[in-house]
Design a protein around this motif. Structure first.
Motif, short mmCIF file in Angstrom:
data_model
loop_
_atom_site.label_atom_id
_atom_site.label_comp_id
_atom_site.label_asym_id
_atom_site.label_seq_id
_atom_site.Cartn_x
_atom_site.Cartn_y
_atom_site.Cartn_z
N ARG A 49 -3.85 52.00 52.94
CA ARG A 49 -3.11 50.73 53.01
C ARG A 49 -4.04 49.57 53.36
O ARG A 49 -3.85 48.45 52.88
N ASP A 50 -5.01 49.83 54.22
CA ASP A 50 -5.98 48.79 54.56
C ASP A 50 -6.70 48.33 53.30
O ASP A 50 -6.88 47.12 53.06
N GLY A 51 -7.12 49.29 52.48
CA GLY A 51 -7.78 48.94 51.24
C GLY A 51 -6.87 48.23 50.26
O GLY A 51 -7.29 47.31 49.55
N GLN A 52 -5.60 48.63 50.24
CA GLN A 52 -4.66 47.96 49.34
C GLN A 52 -4.43 46.52 49.75
O GLN A 52 -4.32 45.62 48.91
N ARG A 53 -4.39 46.27 51.07
CA ARG A 53 -4.24 44.89 51.54
C ARG A 53 -5.46 44.05 51.18
O ARG A 53 -5.34 42.86 50.89
N ARG A 54 -6.63 44.67 51.19
CA ARG A 54 -7.87 43.96 50.88
C ARG A 54 -8.10 43.84 49.36
O ARG A 54 -9.01 43.14 48.92
N GLY A 55 -7.30 44.60 48.59
CA GLY A 55 -7.49 44.58 47.15
C GLY A 55 -8.59 45.48 46.65
O GLY A 55 -8.99 45.41 45.49
N THR A 56 -9.09 46.37 47.53
CA THR A 56 -10.18 47.26 47.14
C THR A 56 -9.70 48.66 46.79
O THR A 56 -10.49 49.48 46.30
N VAL A 57 -8.45 48.97 47.07
CA VAL A 57 -7.85 50.26 46.73
C VAL A 57 -6.63 49.99 45.86
O VAL A 57 -5.85 49.06 46.13
N GLY A 58 -6.47 50.78 44.83
CA GLY A 58 -5.39 50.57 43.87
C GLY A 58 -4.02 50.95 44.40
O GLY A 58 -3.87 51.48 45.51
N PRO A 59 -2.97 50.76 43.58
CA PRO A 59 -1.58 50.94 44.01
C PRO A 59 -1.11 52.39 43.96
O PRO A 59 -0.18 52.74 43.23
N CYS A 60 -1.77 53.26 44.72
CA CYS A 60 -1.33 54.65 44.79
C CYS A 60 -0.36 54.82 45.96
O CYS A 60 -0.20 53.93 46.79
N ASP A 61 0.29 55.98 46.04
CA ASP A 61 1.18 56.30 47.15
C ASP A 61 0.32 56.84 48.29
O ASP A 61 -0.26 57.93 48.17
N PRO A 62 0.20 56.13 49.41
CA PRO A 62 -0.73 56.55 50.47
C PRO A 62 -0.47 57.95 51.01
O PRO A 62 -1.40 58.77 51.14
N GLU A 63 0.80 58.25 51.34
CA GLU A 63 1.09 59.56 51.94
C GLU A 63 0.89 60.69 50.93
O GLU A 63 0.32 61.74 51.28
N MET A 64 1.34 60.51 49.70
CA MET A 64 1.19 61.57 48.72
C MET A 64 -0.27 61.80 48.36
O MET A 64 -0.69 62.94 48.11
N THR A 65 -1.05 60.75 48.34
CA THR A 65 -2.49 60.91 48.13
C THR A 65 -3.11 61.71 49.27
O THR A 65 -3.97 62.58 49.05
N ALA A 66 -2.66 61.44 50.50
CA ALA A 66 -3.15 62.18 51.66
C ALA A 66 -2.78 63.65 51.58
O ALA A 66 -3.61 64.53 51.84
N PHE A 67 -1.53 63.95 51.22
CA PHE A 67 -1.11 65.35 51.10
C PHE A 67 -1.87 66.04 49.96
O PHE A 67 -2.20 67.23 50.07
N HIS A 68 -2.13 65.32 48.90
CA HIS A 68 -2.87 65.89 47.77
C HIS A 68 -4.26 66.33 48.22
O HIS A 68 -4.69 67.46 47.94
N ALA A 69 -4.97 65.46 48.92
CA ALA A 69 -6.31 65.79 49.38
C ALA A 69 -6.29 66.93 50.40
O ALA A 69 -7.12 67.85 50.34
N THR A 70 -5.34 66.87 51.34
CA THR A 70 -5.24 67.91 52.36
C THR A 70 -4.96 69.27 51.75
O THR A 70 -5.58 70.28 52.10
N GLY A 71 -4.02 69.31 50.81
CA GLY A 71 -3.68 70.56 50.15
C GLY A 71 -4.85 71.13 49.36
O GLY A 71 -5.10 72.35 49.39
N ALA A 72 -5.57 70.27 48.65
CA ALA A 72 -6.72 70.75 47.87
C ALA A 72 -7.77 71.38 48.78
O ALA A 72 -8.33 72.44 48.45
N ILE A 73 -8.00 70.77 49.92
CA ILE A 73 -9.03 71.29 50.84
C ILE A 73 -8.59 72.60 51.47
O ILE A 73 -9.37 73.57 51.52
N THR A 74 -7.37 72.67 51.98
CA THR A 74 -6.93 73.90 52.63
C THR A 74 -6.93 75.08 51.66
O THR A 74 -7.33 76.19 52.01
N HIS A 75 -6.49 74.84 50.43
CA HIS A 75 -6.48 75.92 49.44
C HIS A 75 -7.91 76.33 49.07
O HIS A 75 -8.20 77.53 48.94
N PHE A 76 -8.79 75.36 48.90
CA PHE A 76 -10.16 75.70 48.52
C PHE A 76 -10.84 76.52 49.61
O PHE A 76 -11.46 77.56 49.33
#
Length: 218
Positions: free
Chosen positions: A146-173
């Motif tokens: 969200r900080d990046g989205q406010r600054r215009g440096t991060v695109g319009p993704c869903d913050p929480e779902m992006t977080a769960f996506h990364a967390t899930g990928a790591i735990t499974h790997f």
């Protein structure tokens, strides 16, 4: 009668802290391999070399003991959350948090296995849960996005779902690193981890870059 003795008799005895820690150590190992449903209090007591009565005295129930174990897991993650990140509000700042979580998972494989089971195997317990021990990690990801989205440096993704996506990928790997390495013909686990780390970082940066994220949202 001395005041200290009166206080001890009026309340619940403190017990032996070392015994409680030994029980937690045993519970961690068994919950990681057998999950919540597959681990009984007798199993934990046997591994900790204590009686069922002693285990119940220290923790009350399996649910409370499991909660204490999850609290330990959450506490072990906190030091891995970076206090500062490169270029705050950038995709690199988010990627730095994710990479630190990968470091945690590789350093705490039993905890990672337990966390993976918690995410996948406990729908009934999840409906009754009052505290989510993984939430501070998800909130750290989401806040950086969200900080990046406010600054215009991060695109319009869903913050929480992006977080769960990364967390899930790591735990499974991390739970299947040995299997993945064998499938890819790697003799050295470090090679498998390095390939995953580089791919994870590249995918995150691509997902979070404004142009790429906007295209995905379209």
């Amino acid at each position: 009668m001395p005041a200290a003795e009166q206080t001890r008799r009026a309340g619940r005895p403190q017990g032996n802290p070392e015994t409680g820690e030994r029980c937690l150590d045993a519970a961690e190992a068994l919950f990681a391999t057998g999950g919540f449903a597959g681990t009984g209090m007798r199993d934990i007591a046997r591994r900790a070399d204590v009686t069922i009565a002693t285990l119940a005295y220290h923790f009350g129930s399996k649910e409370k003991l499991y909660g204490r174990v999850l609290a330990r897991v959450a506490g072990s993650i906190e030091p891995y959350l970076p206090a500062t990140t490169p270029t705050p509000g950038s995709p690199a700042a988010v990627a730095a948090i994710v990479e630190r979580f990968l470091d945690w998972a590789l350093d705490h494989r039993d905890y990672n296995a337990l966390l993976l089971r918690e995410l996948m195997e406990n729908p009934e317990r999840a409906r009754r849960a009052r505290r989510w021990y993984l939430l501070p990690l998800i909130e750290a990801y989401a806040a950086a996005i969200r900080d990046g989205q406010r600054r215009g440096t991060v695109g319009p993704c869903d913050p929480e779902m992006t977080a769960f996506h990364a967390t899930g990928a790591i735990t499974h790997f991390v739970a299947s690193t040995a299997t993945i390495g064998r499938m890819l013909g790697h003799d050295d686990e470090a090679e498998t981890v390095d390939r995953f780390r580089r791919t994870l970082q590249a995918n995150l940066l691509a997902m979070l870059t404004p142009a790429a994220a906007a295209a995905a949202e379209a």
